[in-house]
Design a protein around this motif. Sequence first.
Motif, PDB file in Angstrom:
ATOM      1  N   ILE A 166       0.836  -1.207   0.000  1.00  0.00           N
ATOM      2  CA  ILE A 166       0.000   0.000   0.000  1.00  0.00           C
ATOM      3  C   ILE A 166       0.864   1.247   0.000  1.00  0.00           C
ATOM      4  O   ILE A 166       1.841   1.346   0.750  1.00  0.00           O
ATOM      5  N   LYS A 167       0.514   2.204  -0.847  1.00  0.00           N
ATOM      6  CA  LYS A 167       1.180   3.501  -0.881  1.00  0.00           C
ATOM      7  C   LYS A 167       0.297   4.522  -0.169  1.00  0.00           C
ATOM      8  O   LYS A 167      -0.837   4.754  -0.572  1.00  0.00           O
ATOM      9  N   LEU A 168       0.815   5.103   0.884  1.00  0.00           N
ATOM     10  CA  LEU A 168       0.046   6.066   1.662  1.00  0.00           C
ATOM     11  C   LEU A 168       0.070   7.442   1.009  1.00  0.00           C
ATOM     12  O   LEU A 168       1.071   7.849   0.418  1.00  0.00           O
ATOM     13  N   THR A 169      -1.026   8.158   1.143  1.00  0.00           N
ATOM     14  CA  THR A 169      -1.081   9.545   0.685  1.00  0.00           C
ATOM     15  C   THR A 169      -0.302  10.424   1.668  1.00  0.00           C
ATOM     16  O   THR A 169       0.088   9.977   2.757  1.00  0.00           O
ATOM     17  N   HIS A 170      -0.110  11.680   1.293  1.00  0.00           N
ATOM     18  CA  HIS A 170       0.594  12.605   2.181  1.00  0.00           C
ATOM     19  C   HIS A 170      -0.135  12.720   3.518  1.00  0.00           C
ATOM     20  O   HIS A 170       0.482  12.673   4.587  1.00  0.00           O
ATOM     21  N   GLU A 171      -1.454  12.846   3.461  1.00  0.00           N
ATOM     22  CA  GLU A 171      -2.234  12.972   4.687  1.00  0.00           C
ATOM     23  C   GLU A 171      -2.135  11.706   5.538  1.00  0.00           C
ATOM     24  O   GLU A 171      -1.994  11.777   6.767  1.00  0.00           O
ATOM     25  N   GLU A 172      -2.178  10.537   4.886  1.00  0.00           N
ATOM     26  CA  GLU A 172      -2.049   9.280   5.617  1.00  0.00           C
ATOM     27  C   GLU A 172      -0.669   9.153   6.249  1.00  0.00           C
ATOM     28  O   GLU A 172      -0.529   8.622   7.361  1.00  0.00           O
ATOM     29  N   GLU A 173       0.353   9.651   5.585  1.00  0.00           N
ATOM     30  CA  GLU A 173       1.709   9.597   6.131  1.00  0.00           C
ATOM     31  C   GLU A 173       1.811  10.394   7.431  1.00  0.00           C
ATOM     32  O   GLU A 173       2.498   9.982   8.378  1.00  0.00           O
ATOM     33  N   VAL A 174       1.120  11.522   7.471  1.00  0.00           N
ATOM     34  CA  VAL A 174       1.142  12.342   8.681  1.00  0.00           C
ATOM     35  C   VAL A 174       0.476  11.599   9.838  1.00  0.00           C
ATOM     36  O   VAL A 174       0.984  11.557  10.958  1.00  0.00           O
ATOM     37  N   VAL A 175      -0.669  11.009   9.558  1.00  0.00           N
ATOM     38  CA  VAL A 175      -1.358  10.207  10.583  1.00  0.00           C
ATOM     39  C   VAL A 175      -0.491   9.020  10.989  1.00  0.00           C
ATOM     40  O   VAL A 175      -0.383   8.676  12.166  1.00  0.00           O
ATOM     41  N   ASN A 176       0.144   8.409  10.008  1.00  0.00           N
ATOM     42  CA  ASN A 176       0.992   7.254  10.274  1.00  0.00           C
ATOM     43  C   ASN A 176       2.153   7.607  11.195  1.00  0.00           C
ATOM     44  O   ASN A 176       2.559   6.804  12.037  1.00  0.00           O
ATOM     45  N   LYS A 177       2.672   8.804  11.041  1.00  0.00           N
ATOM     46  CA  LYS A 177       3.779   9.255  11.893  1.00  0.00           C
ATOM     47  C   LYS A 177       3.362   9.214  13.357  1.00  0.00           C
ATOM     48  O   LYS A 177       4.126   8.771  14.223  1.00  0.00           O
ATOM     49  N   ARG A 178       2.155   9.669  13.631  1.00  0.00           N
ATOM     50  CA  ARG A 178       1.639   9.654  14.997  1.00  0.00           C
ATOM     51  C   ARG A 178       1.422   8.214  15.464  1.00  0.00           C
ATOM     52  O   ARG A 178       1.764   7.857  16.604  1.00  0.00           O
ATOM     53  N   LEU A 179       0.871   7.374  14.593  1.00  0.00           N
ATOM     54  CA  LEU A 179       0.615   5.987  14.963  1.00  0.00           C
ATOM     55  C   LEU A 179       1.913   5.260  15.284  1.00  0.00           C
ATOM     56  O   LEU A 179       1.994   4.522  16.280  1.00  0.00           O
ATOM     57  N   ILE A 180       2.924   5.458  14.448  1.00  0.00           N
ATOM     58  CA  ILE A 180       4.221   4.814  14.685  1.00  0.00           C
ATOM     59  C   ILE A 180       4.792   5.228  16.031  1.00  0.00           C
ATOM     60  O   ILE A 180       5.359   4.416  16.770  1.00  0.00           O
ATOM     61  N   LYS A 181       4.610   6.486  16.374  1.00  0.00           N
ATOM     62  CA  LYS A 181       5.151   6.999  17.641  1.00  0.00           C
ATOM     63  C   LYS A 181       4.500   6.302  18.839  1.00  0.00           C
ATOM     64  O   LYS A 181       5.198   5.820  19.734  1.00  0.00           O
ATOM     65  N   ILE A 182       3.167   6.238  18.845  1.00  0.00           N
ATOM     66  CA  ILE A 182       2.506   5.638  20.003  1.00  0.00           C
ATOM     67  C   ILE A 182       2.693   4.122  20.030  1.00  0.00           C
ATOM     68  O   ILE A 182       2.781   3.525  21.109  1.00  0.00           O
ATOM     69  N   LYS A 183       2.793   3.506  18.864  1.00  0.00           N
ATOM     70  CA  LYS A 183       3.052   2.067  18.846  1.00  0.00           C
ATOM     71  C   LYS A 183       4.450   1.770  19.381  1.00  0.00           C
ATOM     72  O   LYS A 183       4.639   0.845  20.181  1.00  0.00           O
ATOM     73  N   SER A 184       5.421   2.558  18.953  1.00  0.00           N
ATOM     74  CA  SER A 184       6.799   2.350  19.410  1.00  0.00           C
ATOM     75  C   SER A 184       6.917   2.531  20.916  1.00  0.00           C
ATOM     76  O   SER A 184       7.648   1.789  21.585  1.00  0.00           O
ATOM     77  N   GLU A 185       6.195   3.494  21.456  1.00  0.00           N
ATOM     78  CA  GLU A 185       6.225   3.721  22.901  1.00  0.00           C
ATOM     79  C   GLU A 185       5.715   2.486  23.648  1.00  0.00           C
ATOM     80  O   GLU A 185       6.322   2.039  24.623  1.00  0.00           O
ATOM     81  N   GLU A 186       4.598   1.937  23.197  1.00  0.00           N
ATOM     82  CA  GLU A 186       4.037   0.752  23.853  1.00  0.00           C
ATOM     83  C   GLU A 186       4.934  -0.465  23.658  1.00  0.00           C
ATOM     84  O   GLU A 186       5.148  -1.252  24.586  1.00  0.00           O
ATOM     85  N   PHE A 187       5.442  -0.605  22.451  1.00  0.00           N
ATOM     86  CA  PHE A 187       6.301  -1.756  22.152  1.00  0.00           C
ATOM     87  C   PHE A 187       7.579  -1.700  22.998  1.00  0.00           C
ATOM     88  O   PHE A 187       7.969  -2.698  23.613  1.00  0.00           O
ATOM     89  N   ASN A 188       8.214  -0.547  23.029  1.00  0.00           N
ATOM     90  CA  ASN A 188       9.476  -0.413  23.778  1.00  0.00           C
ATOM     91  C   ASN A 188       9.258  -0.603  25.271  1.00  0.00           C
ATOM     92  O   ASN A 188      10.110  -1.170  25.974  1.00  0.00           O
TER      93      ASN A 188
END
Length: 506
Positions: A41-63
């Motif tokens: 899947i290729k994310l749109t610019h807007e999806e990439e921005v949302v994804n940035k936030r998702l990656i951050k909170i996922k990484s916090e929980e994972f770590n």
Amino acid sequence: MHPMLFYVLLAFGCGVCLCDYWKDREELIKEEESQILGSSIKLTHEEEVVNKRLIKIKSEEFNNGFDNVVNFLPSQHFFKTKAQVENSKVFKFIQKLPKGANLHVHDTALVSGKFLFNLTYRNNLYACFRNGSFQLKFFSKPESSCKWILLKKLRQISPSVDDFISSKFSLIVDNPERMYKSVDEVWTAFQDIFAVVSPLITYRPVFEDYFYRALEELYEDNVMYLEFRGLLPEVYELNGTVYDEVEVAGLYINVLKKFKEDHPDFVGAKFIYAPMRLADNATAWKYVETVKTLKEYYPDFLAGFDLVGEEKKGYPLKNFIEQIKSLEGIVKFFFHAGETKWYGTDIDENLVDAILLNTSRIGHGFALLKHPKLLQMVKEKDIAIEVNPISNQVLTYVKDLRNHPAIFYINQNYPVVICNDDPSFWGTKGLSYDWYMAFMGLSSKYTDLRFLKQLAINSLKYSMFSNDDERNFAFSLWEKKWKKFIMDFLQNQELQDYENIKVVLV
């Protein structure tokens, strides 16, 4: 050669080798990641921005979990972590996500446990103990076969009866590992719940409210379509009227029609007739006749056929080949198969028959990883695997979800759909809990919004819509909901302050 020159050349040579090594390593990791479900899947610019936030909170929980595994919620029993899951930022994100369809859930466990328990406050509900078993049923005047007592009166006599009833409606206990030491033990308790719940929810007014609420809970969790398995049990009235299987299907359809009128952006629901696999030959032929009758009366509501119940204690699919083959071309198949830890038994070999019988989806497929040839066929035939993470853990097939076989299916981009199985009995509702476990426990730390988006797409792709118009409507509606979800997320002021970004909204 001068010794110093030798070491210089040696170091230079090693340096060249190391450069090649790190390049090869990076390419290998990228190649692996390119095979994961959703990676294309290729994310749109807007999806990439949302994804940035998702990656951050996922990484916090994972770590946090990596530093102390007790904090990694998918590694612990769900009964111990439910409250923590509900407080998770990742879980709250997933709740808001348009999730498409729920394709594997059973008729007597569709709603939240809270709603199920609240049904016991309805009028005319009686309770009794028969041969040591607790029973509930609605009456205008109770029958004499048991010492029935009005539940309202029983509550006045013994206020603690509510705790007792709650324990009969759920598998939830304080120490599940000690209480349920084996699949056999937990399945015994599991079957006992069905026996208590069924007479409660098959009283016609309750039956209709129950199904309406089931659709409502999915809708509230941003699920827009349902395919559920059921037995079409006898539904009764206080005056003694009993509805047969065809009439019960009609009750479902009437409730669905009302719900869609109230919620025009809900796509709909279909039914998979799924009677018990512990059946003799004559009973199996009755199943065939029921399928044919349902198909005649309600062709757009009947999605297909399955056999349910614990595979170990029921009969294998190979016992019903003649009956099943007689339904080819009439309905699709959605067989439970391989819900076991065993290898080389009738249980995991149900996978062989499910595939040879051209099942459209496989329920659970837990043992599929042990059968390489069958895995190959599943991919070639594009057979979806209905994965139910919390169910598999609660029923003791896997203790730690980091060891779930579906990790392989996901990492190799098999057609996986994530479902909830029997949410009533383990304290969940909707799909978000199981999606959380899939996102955090069954996939890599680095899987992101693309994985979640693919799960939603898969859920619709492998749904049994009646025609192309219905399928196109479902995808079109989901895409609108997805875009709105992305835009709503970006417009959230808290997010903009947190990330300190500016996004042009169009």
